[in-house]
Enzyme design. Structure first.
Site, PDB file in Angstrom:
ATOM      1  CG  ASP A  25      -2.069   0.960   1.119  1.00  0.00           C
ATOM      2  OD1 ASP A  25      -2.296   1.488   0.015  1.00  0.00           O
ATOM      3  OD2 ASP A  25      -2.741   1.213   2.141  1.00  0.00           O
ATOM      4  NE  ARG A  29      -1.505   6.506   1.265  1.00  0.00           N
ATOM      5  CZ  ARG A  29      -1.579   5.538   2.161  1.00  0.00           C
ATOM      6  NH1 ARG A  29      -1.302   5.788   3.417  1.00  0.00           N
ATOM      7  NH2 ARG A  29      -1.924   4.328   1.801  1.00  0.00           N
ATOM      8  CG  HIS A  42       0.109   2.037  -9.364  1.00  0.00           C
ATOM      9  ND1 HIS A  42      -0.137   1.649  -8.065  1.00  0.00           N
ATOM     10  CD2 HIS A  42      -0.990   2.733  -9.768  1.00  0.00           C
ATOM     11  CE1 HIS A  42      -1.349   2.089  -7.711  1.00  0.00           C
ATOM     12  NE2 HIS A  42      -1.869   2.759  -8.714  1.00  0.00           N
ATOM     13  CB  SER A  70      -8.402  -5.691  -3.916  1.00  0.00           C
ATOM     14  OG  SER A  70      -8.936  -4.409  -4.204  1.00  0.00           O
ATOM     15  CG  ASN A  73      -7.368  -2.456  -6.161  1.00  0.00           C
ATOM     16  OD1 ASN A  73      -6.398  -3.181  -5.948  1.00  0.00           O
ATOM     17  ND2 ASN A  73      -7.714  -1.486  -5.310  1.00  0.00           N
ATOM     18  CD1 TRP A  74     -12.300  -6.128 -10.176  1.00  0.00           C
ATOM     19  CD2 TRP A  74     -11.424  -5.344 -12.075  1.00  0.00           C
ATOM     20  NE1 TRP A  74     -11.585  -7.153 -10.769  1.00  0.00           N
ATOM     21  CE2 TRP A  74     -11.047  -6.696 -11.938  1.00  0.00           C
ATOM     22  CE3 TRP A  74     -10.993  -4.642 -13.203  1.00  0.00           C
ATOM     23  CZ2 TRP A  74     -10.250  -7.362 -12.870  1.00  0.00           C
ATOM     24  CZ3 TRP A  74     -10.184  -5.301 -14.134  1.00  0.00           C
ATOM     25  CH2 TRP A  74      -9.832  -6.638 -13.968  1.00  0.00           C
ATOM     26  NE  ARG A  76      -7.244   1.690  -6.315  1.00  0.00           N
ATOM     27  CZ  ARG A  76      -6.136   1.933  -5.644  1.00  0.00           C
ATOM     28  NH1 ARG A  76      -5.087   2.416  -6.275  1.00  0.00           N
ATOM     29  NH2 ARG A  76      -6.055   1.703  -4.362  1.00  0.00           N
TER      30      ARG A  76
HETATM   31  C1  FPP Z   1      -1.845   0.183  -3.352  1.00  0.00           C
HETATM   32  O1  FPP Z   1      -1.414   1.493  -3.478  1.00  0.00           O
HETATM   33  C2  FPP Z   1      -1.340  -0.641  -4.427  1.00  0.00           C
HETATM   34  C3  FPP Z   1      -2.115  -1.227  -5.375  1.00  0.00           C
HETATM   35  C4  FPP Z   1      -3.576  -1.078  -5.422  1.00  0.00           C
HETATM   36  C5  FPP Z   1      -1.564  -2.030  -6.452  1.00  0.00           C
HETATM   37  C6  FPP Z   1      -0.255  -2.706  -6.193  1.00  0.00           C
HETATM   38  C7  FPP Z   1       0.459  -2.776  -7.483  1.00  0.00           C
HETATM   39  C8  FPP Z   1       1.791  -2.735  -7.651  1.00  0.00           C
HETATM   40  C9  FPP Z   1       2.736  -2.726  -6.567  1.00  0.00           C
HETATM   41  C10 FPP Z   1       2.387  -2.693  -9.028  1.00  0.00           C
HETATM   42  C11 FPP Z   1       2.032  -3.765  -9.983  1.00  0.00           C
HETATM   43  C12 FPP Z   1       2.067  -5.140  -9.434  1.00  0.00           C
HETATM   44  C13 FPP Z   1       2.924  -6.120  -9.767  1.00  0.00           C
HETATM   45  C14 FPP Z   1       2.782  -7.453  -9.138  1.00  0.00           C
HETATM   46  C15 FPP Z   1       4.021  -5.946 -10.715  1.00  0.00           C
HETATM   47  P1  FPP Z   1      -2.509   2.649  -3.562  1.00  0.00           P
HETATM   48  O2  FPP Z   1      -2.666   3.001  -4.982  1.00  0.00           O
HETATM   49  O3  FPP Z   1      -3.786   2.221  -2.893  1.00  0.00           O
HETATM   50  O4  FPP Z   1      -1.819   3.772  -2.743  1.00  0.00           O
HETATM   51  P2  FPP Z   1      -2.503   4.933  -1.878  1.00  0.00           P
HETATM   52  O5  FPP Z   1      -3.287   4.262  -0.782  1.00  0.00           O
HETATM   53  O6  FPP Z   1      -1.348   5.716  -1.369  1.00  0.00           O
HETATM   54  O7  FPP Z   1      -3.373   5.709  -2.824  1.00  0.00           O
END
Ligand code: FPP
Length: 253
Positions: A25, A29, A42, A70, A73-74, A76
């Site tokens: 996570d 941010r 990402h 997740s 996440n769809w 978003r």
């Molecule tokens: C959470 O950060 C992260 C995700 C929803 C996706 C995780 C994906 C990756 C690490 C990259 C691609 C994956 C692979 C396996 C290569 P957030 O976007 O919720 O962060 P925030 O809470 O700060 O907004």
């Protein structure tokens, strides 16, 4: 010569967690702090994925589960979902030979059929390429949500009862576990969440019954092998009782 972090580390192999699961996570941010687009977060997060997979291989962790996308996440924005799918594909294409070379088997938990076809094809190819690998399993949780996983399991069990392949009295904890995406996998010993949030967010809810949890304040793109090793040391100092008491300290002998 600059030494590799794992060369200096004193970790007892006997008490290493067999299965580590990570809620990655803080990508958004991280990007915001740097006045960048969320997708840059990402992208940097993908680099962290590479380094932590490599570290797990070197350290002798047998299974690493990463919460990469997740069921929620769809929801978003379309462009962010698209970017995440592209990054996932890029990761698989660029890493599959490395996984093979390092004896790491790729596996997916979640609704793989919901992913774009080209991503599914790359995942299938990498799963096939690495299927005989024995050293470690890299489990990607994709379109994964525990509530969906449990609901699907209940449906499968109900169908078997309806067709009389199963009696309702056969329902046990083991039977339920056997109908989850994580069938035949050990429960996670350690769940790490980055970015300082104290939540499980629909991740491995059934499997986390006795997992140790570690919350790191670090945003996922900044998470390092060194911090991972510190977390493993912290895990090794914990007293896991699984709801029981130590015989030597209990009053009932
Ligand atoms: C959470 O950060 C992260 C995700 C929803 C996706 C995780 C994906 C990756 C690490 C990259 C691609 C994956 C692979 C396996 C290569 P957030 O976007 O919720 O962060 P925030 O809470 O700060 O907004």
């Amino acid at each position: 010569m600059k030494s590799d972090a794992t060369h200096d580390v004193i970790l007892n192999p006997a008490t290493l967690p067999s299965h580590v699961a990570i809620i990655m996570d803080g990508n958004g941010r991280w990007a915001k702090k740097k006045m960048l687009n969320r997708v840059k977060g990402h992208e940097q997060g993908s680099q962290t994925v590479r380094s932590i997979v490599t570290a797990c291989g070197k350290l002798g962790i047998e299974m690493l589960t990463l919460y990469a996308f997740s069921t929620e996440n769809w929801g978003r924005p379309k462009h962010e979902v698209k970017a995440l799918m592209m990054l996932l594909k890029k990761f698989i294409v660029s890493q599959k030979e490395e996984l093979k070379k390092n004896n790491i088997r790729l596996n997916v938990i979640g609704q793989m059929h919901k992913l774009p076809t080209d991503v599914q094809e790359e995942l299938d190819a990498a799963i096939q390429l690495t299927k005989h690998n024995k050293k470690m399993v890299l489990n990607l949780a994709l379109s994964y949500g525990s509530r969906e996983e449990i609901t699907t399991a209940v449906r499968k069990i109900a169908k078997k009862i309806k067709s009389k392949d199963l009696d309702y009295k056969d329902i046990s904890q083991d039977l339920i576990s056997d109908h989850l995406y994580t069938k035949e996998m050990p429960d996670p010993d350690l769940i790490i969440r980055t970015s300082g949030e104290y939540r499980l967010s629909n991740f491995l809810l059934w499997q986390a019954a006795y997992s140790e949890i570690y919350i790191s304040d670090t945003l996922w793109p900044d998470f390092s092998e060194n911090e991972f090793i510190e977390i493993l040391k912290n895990f090794q100092e914990r007293d896991r009782r699984f709801g029981k008491v130590e015989c030597s300290t209990s009053n009932d002998g």
